[in-house]
Every structure is written in structure tokens, then in C-alpha cells.
Design a protein around this motif. Structure first.
Motif, short mmCIF file in Angstrom:
data_model
loop_
_atom_site.label_atom_id
_atom_site.label_comp_id
_atom_site.label_asym_id
_atom_site.label_seq_id
_atom_site.Cartn_x
_atom_site.Cartn_y
_atom_site.Cartn_z
N ARG A 1 1.30 4.55 -2.66
CA ARG A 1 0.98 5.76 -1.80
C ARG A 1 -0.32 5.92 -1.44
O ARG A 1 -0.99 6.99 -1.49
CB ARG A 1 1.31 6.98 -3.11
N GLU A 2 -0.85 4.97 -0.73
CA GLU A 2 -2.07 4.82 -0.25
C GLU A 2 -1.82 5.38 1.19
O GLU A 2 -0.65 5.16 1.84
CB GLU A 2 -2.64 3.29 0.03
N ARG A 3 -2.87 5.93 1.95
CA ARG A 3 -2.80 6.48 3.29
C ARG A 3 -2.70 5.43 4.21
O ARG A 3 -2.96 5.89 5.56
CB ARG A 3 -3.57 7.59 3.51
N TYR B 1 -4.11 -4.57 -2.14
CA TYR B 1 -2.84 -4.88 -1.82
C TYR B 1 -2.61 -6.11 -1.05
O TYR B 1 -1.64 -6.21 -0.31
CB TYR B 1 -2.65 -3.45 -0.98
N GLU C 1 -11.73 -1.45 -1.75
CA GLU C 1 -10.56 -1.37 -2.48
C GLU C 1 -9.07 -1.38 -1.91
O GLU C 1 -8.12 -1.69 -2.77
CB GLU C 1 -10.80 0.24 -2.83
N ALA C 2 -9.10 -1.68 -0.48
CA ALA C 2 -7.71 -2.24 0.09
C ALA C 2 -7.51 -3.50 -0.32
O ALA C 2 -6.20 -3.78 -0.09
CB ALA C 2 -7.73 -1.94 1.51
N ALA D 1 0.88 -1.09 -0.09
CA ALA D 1 0.03 0.10 -0.02
C ALA D 1 0.81 1.31 -0.06
O ALA D 1 0.45 2.31 -0.73
CB ALA D 1 -0.76 -0.11 1.33
#
Length: 286
Positions: free
Chosen positions: A225-227, A283, A279-280, A221
Motif C-alpha cells: 500500500r505504498e503510493r 521493495y 526507504e523504497a 510496493a
């Protein structure tokens, strides 16, 4: 409750925070906070570091650990959009016999006792609240309580640190305050090894393969560049472990059909969806 009398007004002090928090990895950040607070000469003044980063990367933990490293009492103040100047300083309350009692905030208590004050998520405060702290953050090092009608000077050992999230749900910090909150210390995602150590410290009872799985998920993730942060990872691993132990989850019903690690993987995927959304799953390690 401890009290202090200033200019004839009795203030009732707050209690310090005693938390089971330890800073893991990124030792250079801890050194930077301590350096900002250092006094190199009797004519010197401590700086007021500003910790900036995404929610959940450990800014509060870093500030707390730095205060404890100094051997001082640490006082946390959670800022919100509704924080008023009197909340930051002194609040009058009606006590017994209808008398007014003045309650010192955690910030003012830290000032009086030579402790460390951490204002968490400080950029959620309005400019009016920031204005009440302006003299504290420069060489004057005092605040004025309008409610109590007194001026309160900071103990020489007093130190302050603020944390700020780099998201859009906050107020713009006034420039005259911005210049008083220096240096800026950016707290970023930890490395895979550091994330593994943080997860192990927070979940010492969890099997290693759960922690490995979550670390791999977080690292993928981060690369996208996911938070998602290590706090999310802790929540995912903790919830997945609870699901696997629960007698009422669907996963438990499959105990006799698939191996233990497959059960945990099913629980981890469920935890990821419920904590971060479908959506996660992009990853999830294969």
C-alpha cells in the motif's frame, strides 16, 4: 489567432492540446467516462465526471484519451491554489496601442468550439474559483466573465472532466460543486500486465528485463500500500537506462567487471534511491 465576438466583445481563443498520450488497460474506466458524456435524448444533458486517484495513476491521460475517443479537440487546464476566476474564464491583457485584448482560457475555448475541457488537479482551486463554474456545471451551461462583462454559453458538444488527487494538500471542494461533478470514477493502480504495457509504450527502447524489474518493484510496493505509481516506474526505468548509457556514472566504470544486466540492476537501484528515497529499497526484487 482565432477570435470570436460575443455581445460586442472580441475573444481571442486558445489552442487545443495535441499530446502523445494513450490510455492502456482498465478499459472499463474509459467506458465510464464516455458513458457520463453520452446524450441519450435531445432533452438529456452530459454529466461532468470527476476522476479521483493517487498522483501518477493516469487520471489526466484517461481524460485526454476519452476526449480524443470522441473525436473532439481537448483542452487541458492546470489548476493551482493561485487559480483565479479570470484565469478560468477570460483574462484582459494590454495589447498594441495600449488597447485591452480579451484572452479566452482553454476552458472557455473548449466551450465555444464544442471541445473537451479537462481541469487537472481541480481540488487545488479555491471556492471562489469553483463558484465561477457553478452555472456551467448544471443545466444552465454558461459562465459569466466579470472582466469582459459578457455571458458565454457552452456549445452543445462541449464536455468537461476534472481530475483530483486524493491527498491532503488540496482544498475541500464545496458541497454545491461536489454534487455537480458526478459520477466519481476512481482510478487505481493498474495490474502487473497493464503496468508492463504502459512501461513498454512509454519506453519502447528499454530492454525487457528493465521493465520486468520495475514492474516487480511496483507490484511489491502496491501490495504494501505504498503510493508509488506507474509514473514513478517510468521515471525509474528511464533514469536507470540513461545512467547505464552515461559515460560519467560510476556504474559505467564497472562495464568490464560485471555483466550488462548487473550494471542495469545497479543503475536501477541508484534510480530508485534518487527518485523515491532509500526507504523504497524495501521493495527491490531479489
Amino acid at each position: 489567432m482565432e477570435t470570436v465576438k460575443i455581445e460586442g466583445v472580441t475573444l481571442h481563443l486558445a489552442h487545443p492540446d495535441e499530446l502523445d498520450l494513450a490510455w492502456v488497460g482498465q478499459e472499463e474506466l474509459l467506458a465510464q467516462v464516455l458513458a457520463a458524456w453520452l446524450m441519450v435524448d435531445e432533452r438529456d444533458l452530459p454529466l461532468n465526471p470527476r476522476l479521483l486517484g493517487k498522483p501518477g495513476v493516469g487520471k489526466t491521460t484517461l481524460a485526454y484519451a476519452a476526449g480524443k475517443k470522441l473525436g473532439r479537440e481537448v483542452y487541458l487546464f492546470q489548476a493551482t491554489m493561485d487559480t483565479r476566476p479570470e484565469d478560468l474564464l477570460v483574462t484582459p491583457v494590454i495589447a498594441g496601442s495600449n488597447k485591452i485584448q480579451y484572452m479566452a482560457s482553454s476552458l472557455v475555448t473548449a466551450m465555444l468550439r464544442g471541445g473537451v475541457a479537462v481541469i487537472d488537479e481541480a481540488n487545488r482551486m479555491s471556492e471562489k474559483s469553483w463558484a465561477s463554474l457553478a452555472p456551467l456545471l448544471d443545466n444552465r451551461r454558461y459562465v459569466e466573465s466579470i472582466a469582459a462583462g459578457i455571458k458565454i454559453k457552452a456549445h452543445p458538444d462541449f464536455r468537461i472532466c476534472v481530475t483530483m488527487n486524493d491527498d491532503a494538500s488540496t482544498f475541500e471542494v464545496p458541497e454545491y460543486i461536489h454534487s455537480r461533478l458526478m459520477p466519481q470514477i476512481v482510478v487505481d493502480f493498474p495490474s502487473a500486465d497493464e503496468e508492463q504495457r504502459i512501461l513498454t509504450q512509454n519506453l519502447p527502447f528499454a530492454p525487457n528485463f528493465i521493465l520486468d524489474y520495475v514492474v516487480n518493484f511496483l507490484q511489491q510496493a502496491h501490495q504494501a500500500r505504498e503510493r508509488f505509481t506507474v509514473r514513478d516506474g517510468i521515471n525509474i526505468a528511464r533514469y536507470a537506462f540513461k545512467l547505464s548509457r552515461s559515460q560519467t556514472t560510476p556504474a559505467q566504470g564497472r562495464l568490464t567487471q560485471i555483466s550488462g544486466q548487473e550494471i542495469f540492476r545497479t543503475c536501477l537501484i541508484q534510480a530508485i534511491v534518487q527518485i523515491l528515497g532509500e526507504e523504497a529499497l524495501d521493495y527491490v526484487p531479489h
